[in-house]
Structures are given as C-alpha cells and as structure tokens.
Design a protein around this motif. Sequence first.
Motif, PDB file in Angstrom:
ATOM      1  N   UNK A 168       0.864  -1.178   0.000  1.00  0.00           N
ATOM      2  CA  UNK A 168       0.000   0.000   0.000  1.00  0.00           C
ATOM      3  C   UNK A 168       0.901   1.228   0.000  1.00  0.00           C
ATOM      4  N   UNK A 169       0.569   2.207  -0.847  1.00  0.00           N
ATOM      5  CA  UNK A 169       1.330   3.456  -0.848  1.00  0.00           C
ATOM      6  C   UNK A 169       0.392   4.591  -0.488  1.00  0.00           C
ATOM      7  N   UNK A 170       0.976   5.707  -0.140  1.00  0.00           N
ATOM      8  CA  UNK A 170       0.159   6.873   0.189  1.00  0.00           C
ATOM      9  C   UNK A 170      -0.285   7.589  -1.081  1.00  0.00           C
ATOM     10  N   UNK A 171       0.263   7.169  -2.220  1.00  0.00           N
ATOM     11  CA  UNK A 171      -0.061   7.859  -3.474  1.00  0.00           C
ATOM     12  C   UNK A 171      -0.351   6.834  -4.562  1.00  0.00           C
ATOM     13  N   UNK A 172      -1.622   6.544  -4.787  1.00  0.00           N
ATOM     14  CA  UNK A 172      -1.982   5.600  -5.840  1.00  0.00           C
ATOM     15  C   UNK A 172      -2.391   6.357  -7.097  1.00  0.00           C
ATOM     16  N   UNK A 179      -8.928   7.385  -7.408  1.00  0.00           N
ATOM     17  CA  UNK A 179      -8.155   6.588  -6.442  1.00  0.00           C
ATOM     18  C   UNK A 179      -8.413   7.041  -5.005  1.00  0.00           C
ATOM     19  N   UNK A 180      -8.154   6.114  -4.094  1.00  0.00           N
ATOM     20  CA  UNK A 180      -8.314   6.399  -2.670  1.00  0.00           C
ATOM     21  C   UNK A 180      -7.234   7.380  -2.221  1.00  0.00           C
ATOM     22  N   UNK A 181      -7.663   8.529  -1.675  1.00  0.00           N
ATOM     23  CA  UNK A 181      -6.698   9.450  -1.059  1.00  0.00           C
ATOM     24  C   UNK A 181      -6.707   9.144   0.427  1.00  0.00           C
ATOM     25  N   UNK A 182      -5.687   8.397   0.856  1.00  0.00           N
ATOM     26  CA  UNK A 182      -5.678   7.880   2.233  1.00  0.00           C
ATOM     27  C   UNK A 182      -5.725   9.002   3.259  1.00  0.00           C
ATOM     28  N   UNK A 183      -4.984  10.059   2.994  1.00  0.00           N
ATOM     29  CA  UNK A 183      -4.881  11.153   3.958  1.00  0.00           C
ATOM     30  C   UNK A 183      -6.244  11.798   4.199  1.00  0.00           C
ATOM     31  N   UNK A 184      -6.935  12.108   3.105  1.00  0.00           N
ATOM     32  CA  UNK A 184      -8.265  12.715   3.242  1.00  0.00           C
ATOM     33  C   UNK A 184      -9.235  11.743   3.891  1.00  0.00           C
ATOM     34  N   UNK A 185      -9.151  10.484   3.461  1.00  0.00           N
ATOM     35  CA  UNK A 185     -10.075   9.481   3.978  1.00  0.00           C
ATOM     36  C   UNK A 185      -9.926   9.335   5.494  1.00  0.00           C
ATOM     37  N   UNK A 186      -8.689   9.241   5.944  1.00  0.00           N
ATOM     38  CA  UNK A 186      -8.456   9.039   7.370  1.00  0.00           C
ATOM     39  C   UNK A 186      -8.826  10.282   8.171  1.00  0.00           C
ATOM     40  N   UNK A 187      -8.568  11.465   7.599  1.00  0.00           N
ATOM     41  CA  UNK A 187      -8.896  12.702   8.305  1.00  0.00           C
ATOM     42  C   UNK A 187     -10.403  12.796   8.567  1.00  0.00           C
ATOM     43  N   UNK A 188     -11.187  12.238   7.651  1.00  0.00           N
ATOM     44  CA  UNK A 188     -12.639  12.317   7.789  1.00  0.00           C
ATOM     45  C   UNK A 188     -13.208  11.321   8.792  1.00  0.00           C
ATOM     46  N   UNK A 189     -12.401  10.346   9.178  1.00  0.00           N
ATOM     47  CA  UNK A 189     -12.894   9.308  10.099  1.00  0.00           C
ATOM     48  C   UNK A 189     -12.664   9.735  11.541  1.00  0.00           C
ATOM     49  N   UNK A 190     -13.450   9.207  12.442  1.00  0.00           N
ATOM     50  CA  UNK A 190     -13.112   9.448  13.844  1.00  0.00           C
ATOM     51  C   UNK A 190     -12.814   8.137  14.568  1.00  0.00           C
ATOM     52  N   UNK A 191     -12.194   7.233  13.836  1.00  0.00           N
ATOM     53  CA  UNK A 191     -11.702   6.030  14.505  1.00  0.00           C
ATOM     54  C   UNK A 191     -10.280   5.746  14.020  1.00  0.00           C
ATOM     55  N   UNK A 192      -9.484   5.074  14.827  1.00  0.00           N
ATOM     56  CA  UNK A 192      -8.094   4.835  14.421  1.00  0.00           C
ATOM     57  C   UNK A 192      -8.001   3.852  13.250  1.00  0.00           C
ATOM     58  N   UNK A 193      -7.050   4.117  12.374  1.00  0.00           N
ATOM     59  CA  UNK A 193      -6.852   3.289  11.187  1.00  0.00           C
ATOM     60  C   UNK A 193      -5.435   2.691  11.230  1.00  0.00           C
ATOM     61  N   UNK A 194      -5.381   1.422  10.879  1.00  0.00           N
ATOM     62  CA  UNK A 194      -4.096   0.750  10.679  1.00  0.00           C
ATOM     63  C   UNK A 194      -3.943   0.534   9.186  1.00  0.00           C
ATOM     64  N   UNK A 195      -2.788   0.860   8.616  1.00  0.00           N
ATOM     65  CA  UNK A 195      -2.657   0.778   7.164  1.00  0.00           C
ATOM     66  C   UNK A 195      -1.328   0.118   6.788  1.00  0.00           C
TER      67      UNK A 195
END
Lengths: 374, 374, 374, 374
Positions: A168-172, A179-195
């Motif tokens: 998995x990369x931070x830039x797909x 494509x999934x923008x991990x940074x934006x996606x995680x910022x919008x969540x309020x639960x911890x993410x493991x990647x």
Amino acid sequence: MRDIVEIGLGKTAQRGYHLDEVAIVPSRRTRDVDDVATTWQLDAYRFEIPCVAHPSDATMSPASAIALGLLGGLGVLNVEGLWTRYEDPTKLLAELRALADADEPLTPRLQEIYAEPIKPELIAERVREIREGGVTVAVRVSPQHTLALAPVILDAGVDLLVIQGTVVSAEHVSTEDEPLNLKEFIADLDLPVIVGGCTNYQTALHLMRTGAAGVIVGIGADYLSTSDSVLGIRVPMATAIADAAAARRDYLDETGGRYVHLIADGGMHTSGDIAKAIGCGADAVMLGAPLAQVEGAPGGGLWWHSSASHPKLPRGAIGIVQEPLGSLEQVLYGPADDPDGQLNLFGGLRRAMAKCGYRDVKEFQKVGLVLDRA
Amino acid sequence: MRDIVEIGLGKTAQRGYHLDEVAIVPSRRTRDVDDVATTWQLDAYRFEIPCVAHPSDATMSPASAIALGLLGGLGVLNVEGLWTRYEDPTKLLAELRALADADEPLTPRLQEIYAEPIKPELIAERVREIREGGVTVAVRVSPQHTLALAPVILDAGVDLLVIQGTVVSAEHVSTEDEPLNLKEFIADLDLPVIVGGCTNYQTALHLMRTGAAGVIVGIGADYLSTSDSVLGIRVPMATAIADAAAARRDYLDETGGRYVHLIADGGMHTSGDIAKAIGCGADAVMLGAPLAQVEGAPGGGLWWHSSASHPKLPRGAIGIVQEPLGSLEQVLYGPADDPDGQLNLFGGLRRAMAKCGYRDVKEFQKVGLVLDRA
Amino acid sequence: MRDIVEIGLGKTAQRGYHLDEVAIVPSRRTRDVDDVATTWQLDAYRFEIPCVAHPSDATMSPASAIALGLLGGLGVLNVEGLWTRYEDPTKLLAELRALADADEPLTPRLQEIYAEPIKPELIAERVREIREGGVTVAVRVSPQHTLALAPVILDAGVDLLVIQGTVVSAEHVSTEDEPLNLKEFIADLDLPVIVGGCTNYQTALHLMRTGAAGVIVGIGADYLSTSDSVLGIRVPMATAIADAAAARRDYLDETGGRYVHLIADGGMHTSGDIAKAIGCGADAVMLGAPLAQVEGAPGGGLWWHSSASHPKLPRGAIGIVQEPLGSLEQVLYGPADDPDGQLNLFGGLRRAMAKCGYRDVKEFQKVGLVLDRA
Amino acid sequence: MRDIVEIGLGKTAQRGYHLDEVAIVPSRRTRDVDDVATTWQLDAYRFEIPCVAHPSDATMSPASAIALGLLGGLGVLNVEGLWTRYEDPTKLLAELRALADADEPLTPRLQEIYAEPIKPELIAERVREIREGGVTVAVRVSPQHTLALAPVILDAGVDLLVIQGTVVSAEHVSTEDEPLNLKEFIADLDLPVIVGGCTNYQTALHLMRTGAAGVIVGIGADYLSTSDSVLGIRVPMATAIADAAAARRDYLDETGGRYVHLIADGGMHTSGDIAKAIGCGADAVMLGAPLAQVEGAPGGGLWWHSSASHPKLPRGAIGIVQEPLGSLEQVLYGPADDPDGQLNLFGGLRRAMAKCGYRDVKEFQKVGLVLDRA
C-alpha cells in the motif's frame, strides 16, 4: 556503516536482513520474569499482548476474533473474505480441508470460492457478532474497495479499521477510477486506522503522514508466500522493521509527538521470531500461520494469505500448516510441552525480555542484536 | 575492522561468527606431537585435559563424574537434577530411553520427572559418593536456587562450585525475592566458583568482577537446543569466546594479574571444534553431547540440556545422540577407528597444536584463524 | 581491500575463499581452441598437461604411474604405501573394495593393512618398474621418514622427489628425534624436490627458501577428508593458491629469478575446478579422486587420502567415489559424453582458456575472477 | 562501494550477485495495473512483451516461433539446430523424449543427432515457413559458422539476425581460419543484429561497438547448465546485467545517442525473475526452459541448451523440465491457477511494475533493489 552495495556499475541495492539472521544479545542485567509486562496500547485500546491477527479466513472467523480478543489480543476480520460472501462459509472451509487431505490442487477451488460477490448486509451482521462478543472490533478492507465498503463498515460500527493490501502506498495513480486518497479518507474518520503493508523507510513515513494510528510493516510473507517468485518482491523483515522504526522516530519529531505504532507482518512463527521483531523496533506483531494451526482455527489447519485467491495471479499457496499444537490459549500463554517455540508465544517473549533485563515492550526495542550466518 | 552492521536505519548489530565458520591456520613451524601439553590448572586443581562435563543428567551421574575425573577431566554433577530428586533415578533414565526407542514424545515425561522436589539429604549423599571416588568434586546449582541450596552444598564439602543458568548476569533485578548478589556470595566463600553462561564482553567482564575463578561462555546450545526459536537468543561461539577473552585481558589489567578462566560451552562435538574454541581464546571446554554418547553414559545415549525440562517453556529437545562410539577413554584419548573427529578428542587437539607448532593450551590461543563460508 | 575480519575483540581472522566461490570471467578476446597450449615444464621435465597424481594407493600403482606418464602427466608413487609394504597388494585392494560393496566399516581394516612395515627392497623394485615404463619417475615420502628412506630412494634412482605430509613446515621442532632440516637436505640432493602441503603465504615462502622446485598448496582435502573435524584445519583453496602465488612472486624477486612451481592439491574434481585453480595462480594441479575413478584405477574405484590410515587418528574416510566414467585417456582428454565436467578434464581447461583468449597456462593465471555466493 | 575483494594477496575478484539474491522494493507510489505498458521496440520491430525465445530446438520450431510471434514475442530459430539438419526432426525429438521417459542417458544420443550436417536448402525452407506465419523472422547462427551460413540466411530473407555463442567477443584470435570480424560483418548488413552472450562491462561495450542493435547478456545458464563445472565460467546475472547497462549508457554517450538493447539470457523461470532482470537494467529477456515446458513445445517437455550437444565437451544436461503447466498463451498472459510464478509471466511483470508505480519497461529499470541472503 549502512550496507549499500553496488551490484553492478551504477546500480546499487541496500542490503537487507531477515529476522532469522539476527538474534538477541542478553545485556549485563537479568530480571524476574514476573516483573516483565507485555501489554500494548493502541489509541484508546489496551491489549494484554502485542498480538494482531492476520485477517485471513484461515485464522479469523467472528468466533475466533472474539476468542483472541478475550485472551488479550486483537482479532481482525477480513470484510472481503468468505464470511461476507457467504451466509455460512463453514462447509466451504471444510471442503478445502478435504481437498487438502486428498492432495488435490487447492488454488483453482480457492479462486472459484472467492469469485462470489461480497454481501454488504453480511458485513453488518459479522460486525454485530463480534461486538456482541465483548471485544474490540476491527475489520480489514483492501485499498481498492475502501471507498465502496467504508460506508457499510462505518455504519456497522467498528472500533478499528485496517486498510491492508500486499503493498500500500500513500499515493496511488490511476487514469480510470477515482483513487483512494488515504490522507483525506483518514482525516474524515473518527476512529483509528491501521494501514499497510509497506517495506521501507520512505513508504512507512508517507503512510504515517496519512494520519494512520498504526502502520503494517511487511507483506505477510511466509513459507507459503510466492510474492518473490511472482512479483520479485521479498521483504527482509529485520531491515524493514528497523527502517520503519526510523520513520516512526522522524515522524514523531516532525509532528512534535505523534507516535505511530508499527505492526510487523511476515514470517513470524515462534516466540523467538516475535522477540526479534520487537527487538528490531516493532510495537506489535501480526500473526497468521501460528493462529491458523490452533485447535478449532477457522481454516481447519489450512493456512493461506489473502493474495492466494487472486483470480489471475495468485501469489501464495494454500496448505496444511501442521496438526494443531494446542488451544489458542496454550499457543499464546502455554504451558508448552514441546520445545520448538510455537507454544507459549508470549510467555517466550516475556522470558526473553527477562533474560535481557527489560521491563516492557517499548524498552525491549533497544535490545542488542547479533547478526550471524544462520 | 569490527563488523558492526546497520541492519536498518539507526539499528545496528554486531556480526558474530560460529566455530564452524573459522578454521585453524598452521604457522611456519611444526612440532612433535609428544612435545605438546594439554594440561589445565584451575585454582589449586590440575587436570590432564581442559575438559569440563556439562552438568546434564544425560552425561553426569556420581559414577560418570568419578570416571571423568580419573581420566583427567572435571566432572560436574547437577544438584538440581535427577540424582538429588530421586534415591535411584536409573529406572527413570531407562524409561526415557525406552520412550525414545518407541518414538514417543519425551518432553512431557521429562517435565513430570523434574517436577519432583529436590531432596537436600541426597545432595550430601551424592557429594560423598563422588568424593569417595578420589576426584575433584564439583556440582552445579542454578542462580535461582543458589541461596537456598548453598548451605547444604557447602556442608557436603565440594571443591568447586558451578553456578550456571542459560544466561547469568552479575545484576539480577527482582521486586519480589531477595536476588542473589553474586559478588557478595562469592566473596564469602572459600572455594573457587565457576559462573555463567554469558555471551558477550560486557557480561563476561561483570561476571569476572564477581570474583569467579572461571566464567562459562555460551549457553550450551547445540543441535537439540531451541533457545533461538523460543527466546530469540543464539550465540555465535567464536565471537563470544574471543570477546570474553578480551574481557579476560582487560580484567587481568584492571586487577593487576587476576586470571579468570574461560570455559566454552556450546556446540562442540569434535576435536576440531575443541581446537577452534581454544584457538578463539577458551581455556577449557564444557562438553555435553560428546559425553552423552559414550558407552555407559547415564542417559543411555539420550542427550538433553537442563532447560529442556522447564515446566512451561522448555528450550531444548531430548533425543538419542548416536549409538555409542566407544568408551569414555576412547572418546577422550583414542585410538580412533572412525575418522569423523568424535573419537580421540584430546589426541586430536594435541595433534592440531603440534601441526601449528604450539606447546600448550595457553599458547595455542594465539593460533591464526581463517574465516570462510562453511 | 584485504578481508581481515575481527571475529571478536582483538582476535582477527583472514577471510578465505574456496575454488567453488570463484568463477572465471571471459575477457574481451576469444581464441581458437587449437591455438591454446596446456604444457607444463618443471625443471628438466616437460609434461603435456599440468597434472600430478596425488600419491594415494587408490590412484597410484607402478602401472598407473606409467600410464599417466605416457599420457603426458606426472605419476607419483607413495613409498610409504601398500606397494612397498607388500609384494603384491592387489588382493588387499580387492578386499577393501569388497568390504565397501558389503557396506562394512573400512577404516579399521585400512589401519591394519598399513600397520605392516615398509620393505626397503620393495622401494627399489617399484622404482625400477616405473623407470622401465619409460616415464619420469617420482615418489612420495613423508617428512617423518625422509631421512630414513632417502638413501634407498636415491639409490633406486628417481627423477623427482615429493616430500609430502598433511602440513609441512620449513622448521620442525622436536625434543627427541633429529628433525629433518629441509633446506640442508635439499641442498645436498641433485634432483628436484616438490614439498608440501602448505596453506598460506608465510609457510609457502619458507618452503620455497628450502630450495624446493615445487611447493604443494593445500592439504589434499576433498569431500572424504575430515581434517576440519579432527584438527580444525580447513583450507579455502582459492585464497591459499593466490597467497602462495604472491610468495612465488616475492621469492622470485628476492632470488633474482628462481621460479618455484605451485601444485594445487585439494578438492578439484572437474575441468572447471582445474581452470579456477590455475586462474588463482597454480602452475599445476594434483589430482586424487578424479584419478581414483578411472577404469582400472588401483583402488578399484575406492578413494582415500593417505591420512585416512593413521593408526590412532585417521583424518579422512575411505569410500567408493563413483562408478568409472571412462578410461584414463578419456578422463584427461575426452571425448566426454556426460556434461558434468569430470571427463575431458584438460580439454575443458583448454576450452576455458580459449574462451578467455589466453595462450598458455602461465598467462591464464592472470584471468579475471568473479566471486559469488555459490 | 564497488565490491572488489582480494581473494589472496594481489589477486582480486569482483563480487557478483545473482538475480535471486536481489528483490524489488516498492516505492512510495502505486499504479493501476491497466495503466502499465510492457511493450518493447527493437529497431523497426515492435513487440507486445519484451520476450525473446532462446534458440534451442527444445523451444523453437518454425511453428512455435510463429506462435510466439503472434502472441507478441520474438521467436528465434537456430539455423544450426535439428530443423536445418533434418527434413523432419519430429521423430528424433520424440525419440529423445522416449529415452528420457525410460531414464536412459540422453547426451550420447544428442551428440549423434547433431552430428548430421546442416543442409543449406533447409535454412531457406524454414525461414519461408516462419515468414508465411506473418511474424518477425529471426534466426540464430554461431560466430564460427556466421561467415559460411550468412549468404544462405540473408538470401532467405530474415528480419533479424542473432549471432550467438556461449561467449562471444568482438575480437576473436585464430592462427588458422579467417576469423569473423563482427564490426565489418555487421556494417555490411542492412538488418539489425543481436549478438552475445557476454558477461561483463568491457565485453558488452566492445560488442556494442560492432554496431549490434542488441547484445545478449549472460550465457543462458540455468539449472541444467554445466558451464561452471566444465569451464569454470558462471555468470551472476544481476551484476552482469547492471554492468552491461552501464556499458549501454557509456556507449550512448560516446555515440551521441545510439541505444543498444540488452537481452538478458540465463536462469529466469518466473515472472519475479523477469521483473528483477529488467529492474537490473535489461530491455528484454531471453527465455528457454519456461518456453520448453508449454503444452506442445517442440522438445516435448525436454529442455537443453545448444552447448549440450557438443561432440567432445558437452556443457549442459538435457532433461525433462516439468510437465506442461499450460498453453503458451497461459504461460505468457495467464490466468494462473498455480501460485509459483511460472504462469502469467508478463501479467506478473505488469503487476510488479504497478506495485512500484512505474509505467513502462524502460522506466522500471530504475526500480529500487534490496540484496539479501536468499
């Protein structure tokens, strides 16, 4: 000192080391084994042992996720696995085991079974089952399906989300899909993410910058993995973990204190392996095959990595790991009546820490290492 | 020149070498084999050969300790072994061998047998038996039980005390028990103490500073040991011995002349291994499996290390080493009618010294070494 | 650049390389195979191929020494072997082969057979037989017996004398016997002497200074040798040959032109091995096992090194090498109908030289090498 | 940084690395697999995949050359193989397979079969057959026979000429024949020439200067090759490719823009191997054994390298590679129902490129590598 080798004129390679090439060096101090702590805390969640299940259908059913949670570890169900494709996958799992016992080829049947579409309603159902077990609820989704499945997963109400692919990369980059923008996606969540997984300093650092609470180091490769033969990708884990730990330190500095946990994933089968992974800098370990061979494991003693079911390019075999050595509790906490390091995994870790005089997992990351031929 | 490798960014490991990775290099001189001495003197005790028995019940009974002593070596009985737990352990030893012959699992039975409490009165009895054999009397006790068992042992009247655990440090930390302060304990004794195992310069130096007459280098690991799988601890012996020899030199300097003997313990099976251990800097070798396979060995041809009987975390297997190659005398002094280096162990050492032109064991520590792939 | 490794604090080892770790690198030129010469000249004697027989009874009888000589190599009979202990050793050789076929232990019988005393009159007889064959006559004697046997050997009239032990030094120390002073001994002779084995620069240089015409590099070790297990002595041949070649250069300089030939002895089984030995700096190769497996070899397909018969400390096994691949001529010159490099040994050497564009053996010592894992 | 090792005093060797010692390191970016191109263009010829057939009779008949061409690769027929010696070699090929199935020695029969003279008229016939298949026509000739066979080959009208021997240099020395002057020969042609194999920077650069459009790197060695045993020549491919890529850059600079393609030949069996070869700097790969084991391969599942049939010094074995895994199409493009990397070779390459975020083969030459023990 860094071992950069010129393999040919102008082409360099970093030298990488595997966990079994290093060993732990006891220091000038020893400690009572009862004075050693193996607890692990990720965000608000506290675990008795730094143990995360590899989200394969061979290791994780709702029931086994609960069992692991009750014993102090973190179960992770794959929401792209059989439990969300079938109402009751147990017959299929039994069929795979029967094929294995009959020495029939397993990969083609695995590919067929995983061709069945995912049923969103089953995701909600499985999450509910685990939650009712009274443990921390974590599920795994692939980066490719994160955007599509996230709404269902979040609605179902999980505690932790694991976004995991082989690499998995931070830039797909994609010319077709959004494509999934991990940074934006995680910022919008309020639960911890493991990647993850990731395999080196740079990718680990970029993944940390997405806001993840934990980063998986390694690609889960073990003796059944063929990612080296198929993709040419192989991860010397001691080096990968140590490099990611350097990224953790640099990210801690750059953020003024954000600590991202490293979960090592790949090739750990014994308590000695676990001790070495932590000694290289891991905060926790993700276990696959060791959990696939406990009594009553969902795969009935079979083990396979999720990439083994790829429809056109499977990258791992499926096979019988070993006859069950003992119950989940015995595998985690002993007692061991076999000396090969596969029982009492965390008792072994605890004793290794005691022999070296360390008190907790974080402190044990500083243990001395020796590198040898083996 | 020192091989410190960065296994990942900021995490280093020392490179360690095993005995079988080095070989002896003959120098520009050779010598008659009859002009070579293999004697060893520890404190007031003089031995024909620098050979100490590993205190496993597989190698040492009172009778075999006497036999080794009469042949010029040093027998060591484990006071926490079967001979102090049972009036007559021979039936249990025979039972283990029978289980091995029947290919039954041995570890569970080993754990049961060692669950029997130690009988202090048997310690006195065993020491008396050995003393009556007319040899130097040495027994082994673990650091954990040293304070409790020392009065009995000392009352029984031994010549040498061996305090041995897998890993022993000069500083044990405990929040519960009163830990053993080795330095104070040894200072209060008026007999020489051998202590270990240790695996590196620092621990060796600290153990020397406790006042020990001898330090055990290594953890006794051989092909049946699983300390690497269980604890992640593995000792490249060539490096461990050479590092401890540096500690011996530095301690000699810091004390203005106190010479502490190094007893190498681990993985030596042939005369070539013994020659290499001494060539790396050892003063004597501790032999386990080679003594377990002599005719009439207490274990009946089985070999196990003391950590193999741990009730919750065994760290070694128990198994048949090999059918007996010969009598104890033939194993030590030949003649050999088999060329694999397991017979005539000290005749082989003597000839290796002669081929390199050295006169005695101390001088042979300077022999040149080559390091190769093997 | 020299690879001196600190195996532990203050104890260094030179890193050594085996022949199979190096390979030959073709240069920018190629050459017709018919334009390549493999001849070798030692003192007044000229040979079609740089091939010396290892003087084992497995390879050399008077008849096979003649056969090798007629085909362009140099046969060497061991005057301390069976042909000088028995009028007719052929029955004993057949008995050994029969024991091997019956899978009986061979070493004890070998020890018995060699316990028979050497008969001086047989030395004269064997030398006469070889001389009548019309070839260069060479015999081997051990350093221990050189003074005693030299008169008989010299009276018998040999062309070349080979003084060979496992490890030979220029300075042997003895408190009992009058030791052999090689330098004086050789100075008194008027025939060329080959002496060895040696394993490093210094010993090679000292042996050159004795006045020898040729120095044997290596101890003849191959897969049946146990000198590593018994004595801890093992010779990485690529390094040993290259170091001895440096001694040859330095000695050439110090004497203003005396060129001492290096004969590599150990572990060469294929034409590729021979090419590598020469590429490392050898002038000729001493072959054992390859000659023991030709049709009609004296040992009947068995191979053993002379140290395998030592009465108290044998340092090599005796065993069947392989069913005969072909006649001596086919082994040396082909044609090969098997691709594994054991047939057409010197045709293979010739072709390797051609592929790299070299004309003769001396020039081929400069060929480029690559070092890899294998 | 360059690893030049002194194997002995004054004798150095370059350290070389094999493809399986390196692995690909994913970078900070990933890419959709459908956005990745695997096309390759050599001179005016464009191929869907960078795949050249090794011109062995085991892989290439006129029919299989056509089949490979139609699927996007480049077939190459050996004009010194069975198809130009016999009107119909299929019975001979079947006989070899039958011998293999009966476990009979194959090399002697192979030598006999190849003793039949080449028929020039068959060359024209075979070229015509391939041309009628509608694909790019390429044939292989050895350097020794290039001058003699070129007129026939050129008359027959091929698109590409492959001049290939085990080791080819730009400067062949001969006292007898008029040697081939590659530079003059190529200058006189008006079709692109591929030439090789070569194993290092210097030879690669010299071959580029002959005007070749492509240079073969490696000697085609794989597990059946015995060039190491017979000639002492072994090619660590990762190093050879990277060194040749440096020659390509230097030649590009010295000519102001002439780009010579590197075709890696040796030991590649899986998609992972192919990815690594390109990652080291290759433009295309030459495949032998992988094409010999497709359904309907000319050799019927047998594989041998052309040097295996040498009349006096064969340098490779002939044997059954493996039962066919699938059709040529499946081997090249999948789908794979077996995870070991031998099916879907170029789908695997494509996915490896995607996991590392690269777009095309040329760009993928820059991928990061890790070097480890394996």
